[in-house]
Scaffold this motif. Structure first.
Motif, PDB file in Angstrom:
ATOM      1  N   GLY A  95       0.815  -1.201   0.000  1.00 48.34           N
ATOM      2  CA  GLY A  95       0.000   0.000   0.000  1.00 48.34           C
ATOM      3  C   GLY A  95       0.849   1.251   0.000  1.00 48.34           C
ATOM      4  O   GLY A  95       2.086   1.208   0.025  1.00 48.34           O
ATOM      5  N   PHE A  96       0.157   2.393  -0.013  1.00 50.17           N
ATOM      6  CA  PHE A  96       0.810   3.693  -0.104  1.00 50.17           C
ATOM      7  C   PHE A  96       0.139   4.682   0.828  1.00 50.17           C
ATOM      8  O   PHE A  96      -1.091   4.770   0.873  1.00 50.17           O
ATOM      9  N   ARG A  97       0.960   5.416   1.542  1.00 46.90           N
ATOM     10  CA  ARG A  97       0.494   6.585   2.281  1.00 46.90           C
ATOM     11  C   ARG A  97       0.782   7.777   1.375  1.00 46.90           C
ATOM     12  O   ARG A  97       1.918   8.015   0.975  1.00 46.90           O
ATOM     13  N   ILE A  98      -0.245   8.511   0.986  1.00 43.34           N
ATOM     14  CA  ILE A  98      -0.123   9.576  -0.004  1.00 43.34           C
ATOM     15  C   ILE A  98       0.125  10.897   0.709  1.00 43.34           C
ATOM     16  O   ILE A  98      -0.744  11.414   1.423  1.00 43.34           O
ATOM     17  N   ASP A  99       1.305  11.443   0.523  1.00 40.19           N
ATOM     18  CA  ASP A  99       1.707  12.677   1.184  1.00 40.19           C
ATOM     19  C   ASP A  99       0.859  13.847   0.688  1.00 40.19           C
ATOM     20  O   ASP A  99       0.585  13.967  -0.512  1.00 40.19           O
ATOM     21  N   VAL A 100       0.455  14.720   1.613  1.00 38.81           N
ATOM     22  CA  VAL A 100      -0.382  15.906   1.339  1.00 38.81           C
ATOM     23  C   VAL A 100      -1.326  15.662   0.153  1.00 38.81           C
ATOM     24  O   VAL A 100      -1.333  16.395  -0.839  1.00 38.81           O
ATOM     25  N   ALA A 101      -2.149  14.655   0.308  1.00 42.56           N
ATOM     26  CA  ALA A 101      -2.984  14.186  -0.803  1.00 42.56           C
ATOM     27  C   ALA A 101      -3.939  15.254  -1.328  1.00 42.56           C
ATOM     28  O   ALA A 101      -4.304  15.250  -2.507  1.00 42.56           O
ATOM     29  N   HIS A 102      -4.353  16.172  -0.485  1.00 36.78           N
ATOM     30  CA  HIS A 102      -5.323  17.193  -0.904  1.00 36.78           C
ATOM     31  C   HIS A 102      -4.667  18.388  -1.584  1.00 36.78           C
ATOM     32  O   HIS A 102      -5.352  19.334  -1.980  1.00 36.78           O
ATOM     33  N   HIS A 103      -3.351  18.372  -1.755  1.00 34.91           N
ATOM     34  CA  HIS A 103      -2.647  19.477  -2.417  1.00 34.91           C
ATOM     35  C   HIS A 103      -2.482  19.266  -3.922  1.00 34.91           C
ATOM     36  O   HIS A 103      -2.136  20.216  -4.628  1.00 34.91           O
ATOM     37  N   VAL A 104      -2.679  18.054  -4.418  1.00 30.97           N
ATOM     38  CA  VAL A 104      -2.131  17.715  -5.732  1.00 30.97           C
ATOM     39  C   VAL A 104      -2.716  18.498  -6.901  1.00 30.97           C
ATOM     40  O   VAL A 104      -2.048  18.657  -7.915  1.00 30.97           O
ATOM     41  N   LEU A 105      -3.922  18.977  -6.803  1.00 34.54           N
ATOM     42  CA  LEU A 105      -4.506  19.776  -7.890  1.00 34.54           C
ATOM     43  C   LEU A 105      -5.000  21.098  -7.326  1.00 34.54           C
ATOM     44  O   LEU A 105      -5.596  21.144  -6.246  1.00 34.54           O
ATOM     45  N   LYS A 106      -4.746  22.173  -8.069  1.00 35.77           N
ATOM     46  CA  LYS A 106      -5.102  23.512  -7.636  1.00 35.77           C
ATOM     47  C   LYS A 106      -6.095  24.147  -8.609  1.00 35.77           C
ATOM     48  O   LYS A 106      -6.378  23.607  -9.673  1.00 35.77           O
TER      49      LYS A 106
END
Length: 533
Positions: free
Chosen positions: A198-209
């Motif tokens: 699995g993966f822990r997704i770093d700052v997942a809510h930042h990826v699209l602006k």
């Protein structure tokens, strides 16, 4: 009969910060071989999966969260062969392995960015976010870096600025580029082919602006929560993160992860939206729960540590989590002050019981099971850029990232290097707060964690059951029931400085190693008792 659940719902995740877990080669920095050497401890403790913070090739401007190669191992930590041995040995012990994936930004030393900045006509120019300055030299908007200053840096060679939500050495990737998107999804496939779970997704809510790059509005009530407020908190970050387009991306990520092979994997999303549980919960996906398996819930880090505060937070999480989804709780990680420092020794014992008995998957942070405190890192040994560059030393995260204490030797069993050459200093109580001392002490915090983990593993009510808050309790008491089929337990927490009456002859476990003389609840005591049949 207990409903069968995925491993990531019934298990417990343990975060390992590789720099600080075990040094196998005497250079004062932990490494992958060191993690492999300590796997038996994780089995003994009773956790089910380890999450590894980044070990990728990196200039270490942000200690690995500035990735220069998404498909490699920095020589500081070993090599791919060392990683493969770690995976094989973890799986042989029944442990799962979760990697940190950093999709918002790369290092400015990544070959992709070096190519992107070569010229405005570079085929990888749109792999990052480049913009012209205004006619008067103004930046494209007012967005700020979380580490201080504007989120834009001028590249003199091409005359444009690039976006970086964090350090200028961490340029933001442009997920609106189809080629970049596919290249990053390929990095997931690379690690899944090597067996990760699995993966822990770093700052997942930042990826699209916001594609229009609109200014963020001012924040009428800036607050840093349990951290000092910074200039970053002076804005409402409505356009530079948590953009609705991210949901389509995570549906794509989920398809890649779920469809790679027949291995059951998990995605965890680092999503800090403490005052917007509805937006946080949206990252589970729609009715099909087709986005991130578990958006990480950091609410316990900021909640009022009282019966009413905890009850209201847990009830709010239970209400926000979509039907069929699975909650989770976090009490510490590499970005936070240590649990024992935030709450104190008594409350830290109570917090352990709470974390491991609530409905949902718990994540433990290495060393919290020992009661390791924050370390006052001397000025000449501060390493974290968040404290060094933000202008607010208290924002630095070194104090919670110090080496694991395994025994009472000079470097605490972490390394053969002298203590003053370790990458960060040991905590002052390493001779007492270490694994060797606490392992054989039935009254230690480590023994409490191990007992709680063993209890959780054998009781379906705790690892899979539903949650029901219990009313009619004194103001300082938070009580709830967990039930799965005929298995029922009740958890009772006294979050006050006065004793509380409590009668039960069916006690299973207490946070206090010595039974109460009068049978009541002592101040800051937690109990697990058998529920009504």
């Amino acid at each position: 009969m207990t409903e069968a659940r995925p491993w990531w719902q019934t298990g417990v995740i343990y975060q390992v910060y590789p720099r600080s877990f075990q040094d196998s080669d005497g250079d004062g920095v932990g490494d992958l071989e060191g993690v492999r050497q300590r796997l038996d401890y994780l089995v003994w403790l009773g956790v089910d999966a380890l999450w590894l913070s980044p070990f990728y090739p990196s200039p270490m401007a942000d200690f690995g969260y500035d990735v220069a190669d998404y498909c490699g191992v920095d020589p500081l930590f070993g090599d791919l062969d060392a990683f493969d041995r770690l995976v094989a040995d973890a799986h042989a012990r029944g442990l799962r392995l979760i990697l940190d994936w950093v999709p918002n930004h790369s290092s400015d030393r990544h070959p992709w960015f070096e190519e992107s900045r070569r010229s405005r006509d570079s085929p990888k120019r749109d792999w990052y976010v480049w913009r012209d300055l205004g006619p008067d030299g103004a930046l494209p908007n007012n967005w700020l870096s979380a580490f201080g200053g504007p989120a834009w840096t001028l590249d003199e060679a091409t005359g444009q600025v690039y976006l970086h939500s964090f350090l200028k050495e961490q340029p933001d990737l442009n997920w609106r580029s189809p080629a970049l998107r596919e290249a990053m999804l390929d990095t997931l496939r690379f690690w899944m082919a090597r067996g990760v779970d699995g993966f822990r997704i770093d700052v997942a809510h930042h990826v699209l602006k916001d594609p229009a790059l609109r200014d963020n509005p001012p924040n009428p009530a800036p607050s840093g929560g349990h951290k000092p407020a910074s200039l970053y908190d002076a804005q409402l970050h409505v356009h530079d993160k948590d953009h609705p387009d991210a949901h389509a991306l995570y549906r794509e990520v989920r398809t890649v992860v779920d469809g790679f092979d027949d291995r059951e994997r998990v995605t965890l999303g680092e999503i800090h939206l403490p005052n917007a549980l509805d937006r946080w919960a949206a990252y589970y996906g729609g009715p099909d729960l087709d986005e991130i398996h578990m958006p990480l819930n950091f609410g316990l880090l900021d909640v009022e540590w009282s019966a009413d505060g905890l009850r209201r937070h847990v009830e709010a999480v239970e209400a926000a989590v979509p039907e069929g989804a699975w909650p989770n709780y976090v009490l510490g990680n590499h970005d936070e002050r240590r649990l024992a420092t935030r709450l104190g020794p008594e409350r830290a014992r109570l917090a352990a019981l709470l974390l491991l008995t609530l409905r949902g998957t718990p994540t433990l942070y290495y060393g919290d099971e020992l009661g390791v405190p924050d370390v006052a890192v001397p000025a000449d040994r501060i390493r974290d850029p968040m404290g060094l560059r933000s202008g607010i030393p208290a924002l630095g995260r070194d104090s919670g990232r110090t080496p694991m204490a395994w025994d009472a030797s000079p470097s605490a069993g972490f390394s053969t290097a002298p203590p003053d050459t370790l990458w960060l200093p040991l905590h002052a109580e390493a001779e007492r707060l270490n694994v060797s001392v606490q392992r054989d002490d039935p009254e230690s915090l480590l023994s409490l964690y191990r007992s709680l983990l063993a209890l959780r593993r054998r009781r379906p009510a705790l690892y899979a059951g539903r949650y029901t808050a219990l009313g009619e309790t004194p103001a300082s008491v938070f009580a709830f029931e967990r039930q799965s089929g005929t298995d029922r337990v009740v958890v009772v927490l006294n979050l006050g400085d006065a004793p509380m009456p409590f009668t039960s002859d069916r006690r299973i476990l207490s946070t206090h190693p010595v039974p109460s003389r009068n049978g009541g609840l002592r101040p800051w005591e937690g109990l697990v008792v058998e529920g009504a049949p």
